[in-house]
Design a protein around this motif. Sequence first.
Motif, PDB file in Angstrom:
ATOM      1  N   PRO A  45       0.812  -1.213   0.000  1.00 34.24           N
ATOM      2  CA  PRO A  45       0.000   0.000   0.000  1.00 34.24           C
ATOM      3  C   PRO A  45       0.856   1.279   0.000  1.00 34.24           C
ATOM      4  O   PRO A  45       0.335   2.366  -0.253  1.00 34.24           O
ATOM      5  CB  PRO A  45      -0.811  -0.111   1.297  1.00 34.24           C
ATOM      6  CG  PRO A  45       0.008  -0.981   2.182  1.00 34.24           C
ATOM      7  CD  PRO A  45       0.758  -1.914   1.280  1.00 34.24           C
ATOM      8  N   SER A  46       2.177   1.144   0.219  1.00 38.15           N
ATOM      9  CA  SER A  46       3.044   2.323   0.310  1.00 38.15           C
ATOM     10  C   SER A  46       3.875   2.589  -0.941  1.00 38.15           C
ATOM     11  O   SER A  46       4.317   3.708  -1.157  1.00 38.15           O
ATOM     12  CB  SER A  46       3.996   2.186   1.500  1.00 38.15           C
ATOM     13  OG  SER A  46       3.271   2.098   2.697  1.00 38.15           O
ATOM     14  N   CYS A  47       4.139   1.544  -1.714  1.00 34.85           N
ATOM     15  CA  CYS A  47       4.941   1.740  -2.939  1.00 34.85           C
ATOM     16  C   CYS A  47       4.354   0.866  -4.049  1.00 34.85           C
ATOM     17  O   CYS A  47       3.268   0.325  -3.906  1.00 34.85           O
ATOM     18  CB  CYS A  47       6.420   1.444  -2.676  1.00 34.85           C
ATOM     19  SG  CYS A  47       6.838  -0.294  -2.409  1.00 34.85           S
ATOM     20  N   SER A  48       5.053   0.695  -5.124  1.00 38.38           N
ATOM     21  CA  SER A  48       4.501  -0.023  -6.284  1.00 38.38           C
ATOM     22  C   SER A  48       4.801  -1.521  -6.282  1.00 38.38           C
ATOM     23  O   SER A  48       4.473  -2.209  -7.255  1.00 38.38           O
ATOM     24  CB  SER A  48       5.038   0.598  -7.572  1.00 38.38           C
ATOM     25  OG  SER A  48       6.451   0.500  -7.604  1.00 38.38           O
ATOM     26  N   PHE A  49       5.379  -2.081  -5.217  1.00 37.50           N
ATOM     27  CA  PHE A  49       5.752  -3.497  -5.192  1.00 37.50           C
ATOM     28  C   PHE A  49       4.519  -4.399  -5.243  1.00 37.50           C
ATOM     29  O   PHE A  49       3.538  -4.182  -4.534  1.00 37.50           O
ATOM     30  CB  PHE A  49       6.569  -3.815  -3.926  1.00 37.50           C
ATOM     31  CG  PHE A  49       6.891  -5.277  -3.789  1.00 37.50           C
ATOM     32  CD1 PHE A  49       7.943  -5.840  -4.491  1.00 37.50           C
ATOM     33  CD2 PHE A  49       6.133  -6.108  -2.970  1.00 37.50           C
ATOM     34  CE1 PHE A  49       8.249  -7.194  -4.378  1.00 37.50           C
ATOM     35  CE2 PHE A  49       6.425  -7.456  -2.851  1.00 37.50           C
ATOM     36  CZ  PHE A  49       7.481  -8.001  -3.557  1.00 37.50           C
ATOM     37  N   VAL A  50       4.601  -5.442  -6.081  1.00 36.72           N
ATOM     38  CA  VAL A  50       3.585  -6.485  -6.160  1.00 36.72           C
ATOM     39  C   VAL A  50       4.304  -7.826  -6.034  1.00 36.72           C
ATOM     40  O   VAL A  50       5.309  -8.073  -6.707  1.00 36.72           O
ATOM     41  CB  VAL A  50       2.803  -6.442  -7.493  1.00 36.72           C
ATOM     42  CG1 VAL A  50       1.823  -7.605  -7.585  1.00 36.72           C
ATOM     43  CG2 VAL A  50       2.092  -5.120  -7.668  1.00 36.72           C
ATOM     44  N   PHE A  51       3.800  -8.693  -5.152  1.00 35.62           N
ATOM     45  CA  PHE A  51       4.351 -10.040  -5.018  1.00 35.62           C
ATOM     46  C   PHE A  51       3.640 -10.913  -6.038  1.00 35.62           C
ATOM     47  O   PHE A  51       2.468 -11.237  -5.885  1.00 35.62           O
ATOM     48  CB  PHE A  51       4.142 -10.567  -3.593  1.00 35.62           C
ATOM     49  CG  PHE A  51       4.669 -11.954  -3.397  1.00 35.62           C
ATOM     50  CD1 PHE A  51       6.036 -12.178  -3.337  1.00 35.62           C
ATOM     51  CD2 PHE A  51       3.814 -13.031  -3.272  1.00 35.62           C
ATOM     52  CE1 PHE A  51       6.544 -13.459  -3.166  1.00 35.62           C
ATOM     53  CE2 PHE A  51       4.306 -14.315  -3.099  1.00 35.62           C
ATOM     54  CZ  PHE A  51       5.673 -14.527  -3.047  1.00 35.62           C
ATOM     55  N   TRP A  52       4.330 -11.287  -7.101  1.00 38.45           N
ATOM     56  CA  TRP A  52       3.723 -12.027  -8.200  1.00 38.45           C
ATOM     57  C   TRP A  52       3.673 -13.524  -7.939  1.00 38.45           C
ATOM     58  O   TRP A  52       2.999 -14.248  -8.645  1.00 38.45           O
ATOM     59  CB  TRP A  52       4.471 -11.740  -9.508  1.00 38.45           C
ATOM     60  CG  TRP A  52       4.341 -10.312  -9.915  1.00 38.45           C
ATOM     61  CD1 TRP A  52       5.287  -9.332  -9.768  1.00 38.45           C
ATOM     62  CD2 TRP A  52       3.194  -9.675 -10.477  1.00 38.45           C
ATOM     63  NE1 TRP A  52       4.799  -8.133 -10.209  1.00 38.45           N
ATOM     64  CE2 TRP A  52       3.502  -8.306 -10.662  1.00 38.45           C
ATOM     65  CE3 TRP A  52       1.927 -10.111 -10.843  1.00 38.45           C
ATOM     66  CZ2 TRP A  52       2.615  -7.393 -11.195  1.00 38.45           C
ATOM     67  CZ3 TRP A  52       1.029  -9.186 -11.383  1.00 38.45           C
ATOM     68  CH2 TRP A  52       1.379  -7.852 -11.554  1.00 38.45           C
ATOM     69  N   GLY A  53       4.404 -14.012  -6.965  1.00 35.94           N
ATOM     70  CA  GLY A  53       4.385 -15.444  -6.656  1.00 35.94           C
ATOM     71  C   GLY A  53       5.776 -15.989  -6.445  1.00 35.94           C
ATOM     72  O   GLY A  53       6.771 -15.294  -6.619  1.00 35.94           O
ATOM     73  N   ASN A  54       5.841 -17.250  -6.036  1.00 33.92           N
ATOM     74  CA  ASN A  54       7.110 -17.950  -5.836  1.00 33.92           C
ATOM     75  C   ASN A  54       7.393 -18.823  -7.053  1.00 33.92           C
ATOM     76  O   ASN A  54       6.575 -19.682  -7.404  1.00 33.92           O
ATOM     77  CB  ASN A  54       7.042 -18.850  -4.596  1.00 33.92           C
ATOM     78  CG  ASN A  54       7.072 -18.063  -3.320  1.00 33.92           C
ATOM     79  OD1 ASN A  54       7.763 -17.058  -3.217  1.00 33.92           O
ATOM     80  ND2 ASN A  54       6.325 -18.514  -2.323  1.00 33.92           N
ATOM     81  N   TYR A  55       8.545 -18.607  -7.663  1.00 38.06           N
ATOM     82  CA  TYR A  55       8.921 -19.349  -8.858  1.00 38.06           C
ATOM     83  C   TYR A  55      10.359 -19.819  -8.733  1.00 38.06           C
ATOM     84  O   TYR A  55      11.178 -19.166  -8.094  1.00 38.06           O
ATOM     85  CB  TYR A  55       8.806 -18.469 -10.113  1.00 38.06           C
ATOM     86  CG  TYR A  55       7.433 -17.901 -10.299  1.00 38.06           C
ATOM     87  CD1 TYR A  55       6.462 -18.618 -10.976  1.00 38.06           C
ATOM     88  CD2 TYR A  55       7.100 -16.663  -9.774  1.00 38.06           C
ATOM     89  CE1 TYR A  55       5.183 -18.104 -11.132  1.00 38.06           C
ATOM     90  CE2 TYR A  55       5.823 -16.143  -9.925  1.00 38.06           C
ATOM     91  CZ  TYR A  55       4.877 -16.864 -10.605  1.00 38.06           C
ATOM     92  OH  TYR A  55       3.612 -16.366 -10.756  1.00 38.06           O
ATOM     93  N   SER A  56      10.667 -20.943  -9.345  1.00 42.01           N
ATOM     94  CA  SER A  56      12.046 -21.388  -9.439  1.00 42.01           C
ATOM     95  C   SER A  56      12.232 -22.029 -10.812  1.00 42.01           C
ATOM     96  O   SER A  56      11.285 -22.534 -11.411  1.00 42.01           O
ATOM     97  CB  SER A  56      12.393 -22.378  -8.330  1.00 42.01           C
ATOM     98  OG  SER A  56      11.711 -23.588  -8.525  1.00 42.01           O
ATOM     99  N   ILE A  57      13.464 -21.999 -11.271  1.00 39.13           N
ATOM    100  CA  ILE A  57      13.784 -22.601 -12.561  1.00 39.13           C
ATOM    101  C   ILE A  57      14.842 -23.669 -12.329  1.00 39.13           C
ATOM    102  O   ILE A  57      15.936 -23.382 -11.846  1.00 39.13           O
ATOM    103  CB  ILE A  57      14.294 -21.563 -13.573  1.00 39.13           C
ATOM    104  CG1 ILE A  57      13.241 -20.474 -13.777  1.00 39.13           C
ATOM    105  CG2 ILE A  57      14.630 -22.244 -14.902  1.00 39.13           C
ATOM    106  CD1 ILE A  57      13.716 -19.306 -14.608  1.00 39.13           C
ATOM    107  N   GLY A  58      14.470 -24.902 -12.651  1.00 39.58           N
ATOM    108  CA  GLY A  58      15.393 -26.017 -12.544  1.00 39.58           C
ATOM    109  C   GLY A  58      15.929 -26.378 -13.918  1.00 39.58           C
ATOM    110  O   GLY A  58      15.294 -26.116 -14.940  1.00 39.58           O
ATOM    111  N   VAL A  59      17.116 -26.968 -13.927  1.00 30.40           N
ATOM    112  CA  VAL A  59      17.735 -27.405 -15.174  1.00 30.40           C
ATOM    113  C   VAL A  59      18.200 -28.849 -15.020  1.00 30.40           C
ATOM    114  O   VAL A  59      18.604 -29.273 -13.945  1.00 30.40           O
ATOM    115  CB  VAL A  59      18.920 -26.496 -15.579  1.00 30.40           C
ATOM    116  CG1 VAL A  59      18.424 -25.118 -16.002  1.00 30.40           C
ATOM    117  CG2 VAL A  59      19.947 -26.357 -14.453  1.00 30.40           C
ATOM    118  N   GLY A  60      18.106 -29.606 -16.091  1.00 30.33           N
ATOM    119  CA  GLY A  60      18.554 -30.988 -16.102  1.00 30.33           C
ATOM    120  C   GLY A  60      19.337 -31.262 -17.368  1.00 30.33           C
ATOM    121  O   GLY A  60      19.174 -30.570 -18.368  1.00 30.33           O
ATOM    122  N   ALA A  61      20.186 -32.290 -17.327  1.00 29.57           N
ATOM    123  CA  ALA A  61      21.066 -32.596 -18.457  1.00 29.57           C
ATOM    124  C   ALA A  61      20.843 -33.999 -18.992  1.00 29.57           C
ATOM    125  O   ALA A  61      20.644 -34.937 -18.221  1.00 29.57           O
ATOM    126  CB  ALA A  61      22.522 -32.458 -18.021  1.00 29.57           C
TER     127      ALA A  61
END
Length: 188
Positions: free
Chosen positions: A27-43
Motif C-alpha cells: 500500500p506504500s509503494c509499487s511493489f507487487v508479489f507475483w508469486g514464488n517461482y524457481s527454474i530447474g535445469v537438467g542434463a
Amino acid sequence: MEAQYCLSCGTHLEIRNMGGEDRKACPSCSFVFWGNYSIGVGALIMKDHKILLVRRSQEPGKGLWTNPGGYIEQHEPIEKSIVREVFEETGVTAKVRGIVAAGDMPRNVHNVYLVFLMDYVEGEPKPDNVEVDGAGFYSIEEMESMNVAGLTRRLADIAFSSPSQGLIPDPNPVESLPGYGLYRIERI
C-alpha cells in the motif's frame, strides 16, 4: 514461504485484485508479489550409447537415479547453470547443444524445469558426495535394474531415441541486453 512484507520498503502487504487475480501488493509503494517461482535445469549427456545418471543422496528423491541438474542462480544464464550443475555433481565437463524438454510443476513454489541435450567433453563421473552419492554412464539395459526416477526414465527415452537439437541457442538474439539469451528452433 510467501511474502508478508514488501521486499522494497518493508510495509505489510495487502490483498488487491489485479487482472482478475488476488495479489499481495504494497500500500506504500509499487511493489507487487507475483508469486514464488524457481527454474530447474537438467542434463541429458550421452557417451558410448550410455546416459549420465546420478544417485540422489538428499531429498527430494533420495536414493533415486536421475539425470544431473539443479537450479539456476539469480544472475546466471541458464546455459551456464546446467554446465555448472553437471560439473559440480559429477566432475564431467559438457557443452550445451539445445533444450529438448520443458517441465511445468505448479505448486507452492511454481517450478519450471528445462532439460538440456549436452555433448560430453571430458571427465570421469565422480559423485560430489553432498547432493549425489553415485554417478556414471548407464545403458538403457542397465537402467532396467536400477531405481531410476520416472521422469528420468522418460528423459532417457528422449535421449536414446536420438532427439532433434530441440531449441538451440540463438547466436544473434534480437535484444542486445547484457546476459540476454534466446533459444529457438532451427527452422519452421
